[in-house]
Design an enzyme around this catalytic site. Structure first.
Site, mmCIF file in Angstrom:
data_model
loop_
_atom_site.group_PDB
_atom_site.id
_atom_site.type_symbol
_atom_site.label_atom_id
_atom_site.label_comp_id
_atom_site.label_asym_id
_atom_site.label_seq_id
_atom_site.Cartn_x
_atom_site.Cartn_y
_atom_site.Cartn_z
ATOM 1 N N HIS A 63 -10.243 -6.896 -1.969
ATOM 2 C CA HIS A 63 -11.443 -6.793 -0.885
ATOM 3 C C HIS A 63 -12.650 -6.228 -1.615
ATOM 4 O O HIS A 63 -12.644 -4.800 -1.669
ATOM 5 C CB HIS A 63 -11.062 -6.032 0.493
ATOM 6 C CG HIS A 63 -9.794 -6.688 0.996
ATOM 7 N ND1 HIS A 63 -9.979 -7.863 1.686
ATOM 8 C CD2 HIS A 63 -8.389 -6.426 1.294
ATOM 9 C CE1 HIS A 63 -8.806 -8.066 2.251
ATOM 10 N NE2 HIS A 63 -7.727 -7.247 1.919
ATOM 11 N N GLU A 96 0.765 -1.152 -0.126
ATOM 12 C CA GLU A 96 0.088 -0.015 -0.173
ATOM 13 C C GLU A 96 0.805 1.389 -0.237
ATOM 14 O O GLU A 96 0.472 2.082 0.953
ATOM 15 C CB GLU A 96 -0.865 -0.124 1.113
ATOM 16 C CG GLU A 96 -1.994 -1.215 1.209
ATOM 17 C CD GLU A 96 -2.929 -1.048 2.395
ATOM 18 O OE1 GLU A 96 -2.885 -0.324 3.173
ATOM 19 O OE2 GLU A 96 -3.731 -2.100 2.520
HETATM 20 C C1 XIL Z 1 -6.015 -6.861 8.421
HETATM 21 C C2 XIL Z 1 -6.281 -8.126 9.367
HETATM 22 O O1 XIL Z 1 -7.166 -9.021 8.667
HETATM 23 C C3 XIL Z 1 -6.667 -7.780 10.697
HETATM 24 O O2 XIL Z 1 -7.133 -8.875 11.353
HETATM 25 C C4 XIL Z 1 -5.751 -6.609 11.286
HETATM 26 O O3 XIL Z 1 -6.455 -5.966 12.433
HETATM 27 C C5 XIL Z 1 -5.736 -5.475 10.220
HETATM 28 O O4 XIL Z 1 -5.200 -6.096 9.068
HETATM 29 N N1 XIL Z 1 -4.962 -5.131 3.943
HETATM 30 C C6 XIL Z 1 -3.714 -5.995 4.182
HETATM 31 C C7 XIL Z 1 -4.223 -7.068 5.262
HETATM 32 O O5 XIL Z 1 -2.670 -5.944 3.399
HETATM 33 O O6 XIL Z 1 -2.914 -7.076 6.188
HETATM 34 C C8 XIL Z 1 -5.187 -6.271 6.277
HETATM 35 O O7 XIL Z 1 -5.184 -7.305 7.275
HETATM 36 C C9 XIL Z 1 -6.528 -6.060 5.478
HETATM 37 C C10 XIL Z 1 -6.112 -5.079 4.310
#
Ligand code: XIL
Length: 326
Positions: free
Chosen positions: A209, A133
Site C-alpha cells: 500500500h 501482519e
Molecule cells: C481492508 C479492507 O480493504 C477494508 O474494506 C476493511 O475495512 C479493512 O481491511 N491489509 C490487509 C487487508 O491485509 O485485509 C486490508 O483490507 C488492508 C490492509
C-alpha cells in the site's frame, strides 16, 4: 480487425497473473464492476469475505454466502483465488475478543477456524494468506490476541493446520512494510527463515500500500523483493495501491507519477522469477478502501470511479507488452 487485449491476456503471455481484491457487495449490485473484473484480471482476493469476523458471527457458526459467491464467480471466469486471510489481529469476531480465551481454548479456536475455512475450499483455493501482519513496524512481534495468549508458536500452528486441511494449497505469510524502514522486513525474513524449518510455508505476500513518496525508492523495493525471494519462497505482490492526495480530482501529474510506480512494481514482478502474481487492492476507485482509512487520500487504483482506464492502467499494460514504460 485486431481486438484490444485485456490486462489479463497480456499478463498471461508474460507468465504473470494480475489480480484484484473483490468487494462482495459491489460484485452483487454493479454489473459494470463484474464485467471489468472478469475482463481485466485473472485472480481475485476476497477483500473481506474470508476474514474471521465477517465469516463467523457466532462461535462455531459460519456464513459462507459472500465467499461462496466470489468463488463461483472466479470459477465461472476461470480466475484463481487468493484466500485472504486466516489469522490476523483485525476483523476478528466480537465473541472471540470478548470471551478472553485461555491458551488451550484459543489454540482450539485457531485450529478449528483454519480447518473449517481451508477445508471448505480444499482443491479450489490454491493459495492462502495463512498469517497476516505478525510483525510490528519496529520489528517486534505484533501484540495481537494470538501472540499474547498462544505465544509466538501460533504462526507455526496456523501453517500446520492449513497444510493438514489442504496439502495441495500454497501457504503464504502476508505483511506490509516493504516500503518502510528495514526493521520490519528484516524481522519478517528472520521469522520466515525459521518457520521454513518448522512448518510448510511456500511464499511471502508483500502488500504494497504505497504513497507517491515511495516511488523514489524503486531500487530499494527491488532489493527487498529479491531479498525475500532469496529465502526460496514464492513472492506475491498482494495488495498494491498507490494513494494520491485528493481534493476534488487527482492532478494529472500525480496520476502520471502513480502510473510510473505501478509500472515499476510490475517490472519488478516480471524480473523476479519467484513472483507470478501481482494483485491490486481493488478494481476501481469507486469502491477503494483508501478514502475510508486515509482521509484526504484516494484515486489509488487502475480504474477511476467511472471505470475509465487511468494512466496507471496503460503503464502496467506497456510494461507487460513492451517490457518498459512508454
Ligand atoms: C481492508 C479492507 O480493504 C477494508 O474494506 C476493511 O475495512 C479493512 O481491511 N491489509 C490487509 C487487508 O491485509 O485485509 C486490508 O483490507 C488492508 C490492509
Amino acid at each position: 480487425m485486431k481486438t484490444v487485449e485485456s490486462l489479463r491476456e497480456v499478463a498471461h503471455s508474460r507468465g504473470l497473473v494480475v489480480g484484484a481484491c473483490v468487494n462482495a457487495d459491489a460484485l452483487r449490485i454493479d454489473p459494470h464492476y463484474a464485467a471489468v473484473l472478469s475482463r481485466e484480471f485473472s485472480s481475485i482476493t476476497p477483500e473481506n469475505a474470508l476474514k474471521f469476523g465477517p465469516l463467523s458471527p457466532q462461535p462455531g457458526k459460519y456464513n459462507f454466502s459472500d465467499a461462496d459467491a466470489l468463488m463461483a464467480f472466479a470459477e465461472r471466469h476461470n480466475m484463481a483465488v487468493r484466500g485472504h486471510v486466516l489469522i490476523w489481529h483485525r476483523q476478528l469476531p466480537d465473541w472471540l475478543t470478548r470471551s478472553k480465551p485461555d491458551k488451550k481454548e484459543l489454540t482450539r479456536v485457531l485450529i478449528n477456524h483454519v480447518r473449517t475455512v481451508v477445508g471448505r475450499y480444499a482443491g479450489r483455493i490454491a493459495t492462502w494468506d495463512v498469517v497476516n501482519e505478525a510483525v510490528a513496524p519496529n520489528g517486534r512481534p505484533r501484540n495481537s490476541i494470538w501472540w499474547r495468549v498462544i505465544g509466538p508458536d501460533y504462526v507455526r500452528i496456523a501453517f500446520e493446520a492449513a497444510h493438514e486441511a489442504d496439502p495441495r494449497a500454497l501457504l503464504f505469510y502476508n505483511d506490509f512494510g516493504i516500503e518502510a524502514p528495514p526493521a520490519q522486513l528484516d524481522a519478517i525474513l528472520a521469522l520466515l527463515a525459521q518457520l521454513r524449518t518448522q512448518a510448510p510455508i511456500h511464499g511471502i505476500g508483500m502488500q504494497m500500500h504505497l504513497r507517491l513518496a515511495d516511488g523514489a525508492r524503486v531500487k530499494g523495493l527491488t532489493r527487498r523483493v529479491t531479498q525475500a525471494a532469496s529465502l526460496d519462497l514464492k513472492v506475491h505482490i498482494t495488495e498494491l495501491d498507490v494513494r494520491l492526495p485528493i481534493k476534488t480530482q487527482p492532478s494529472s501529474s500525480d496520476l502520471e507519477e502513480q502510473a510510473a510506480i505501478f509500472g515499476n512494481i510490475v517490472k519488478i514482478g516480471l524480473a523476479t522469477p519467484q513472483c507470478d502474481n501481482v494483485t491490486f487492492w481493488g478494481v476501481t476507485d469507486r469502491y477503494s478502501w483508501i478514502p475510508h482509512v486515509f482521509p484526504g487520500k484516494g484515486a489509488a487504483l487502475l480504474f477511476d470511479a467511472e471505470y475509465g482506464m487511468k494512466p496507471g492502467y496503460h503503464a502496467v499494460k506497456d510494461v507487460l507488452q513492451l517490457g518498459h514504460l512508454r
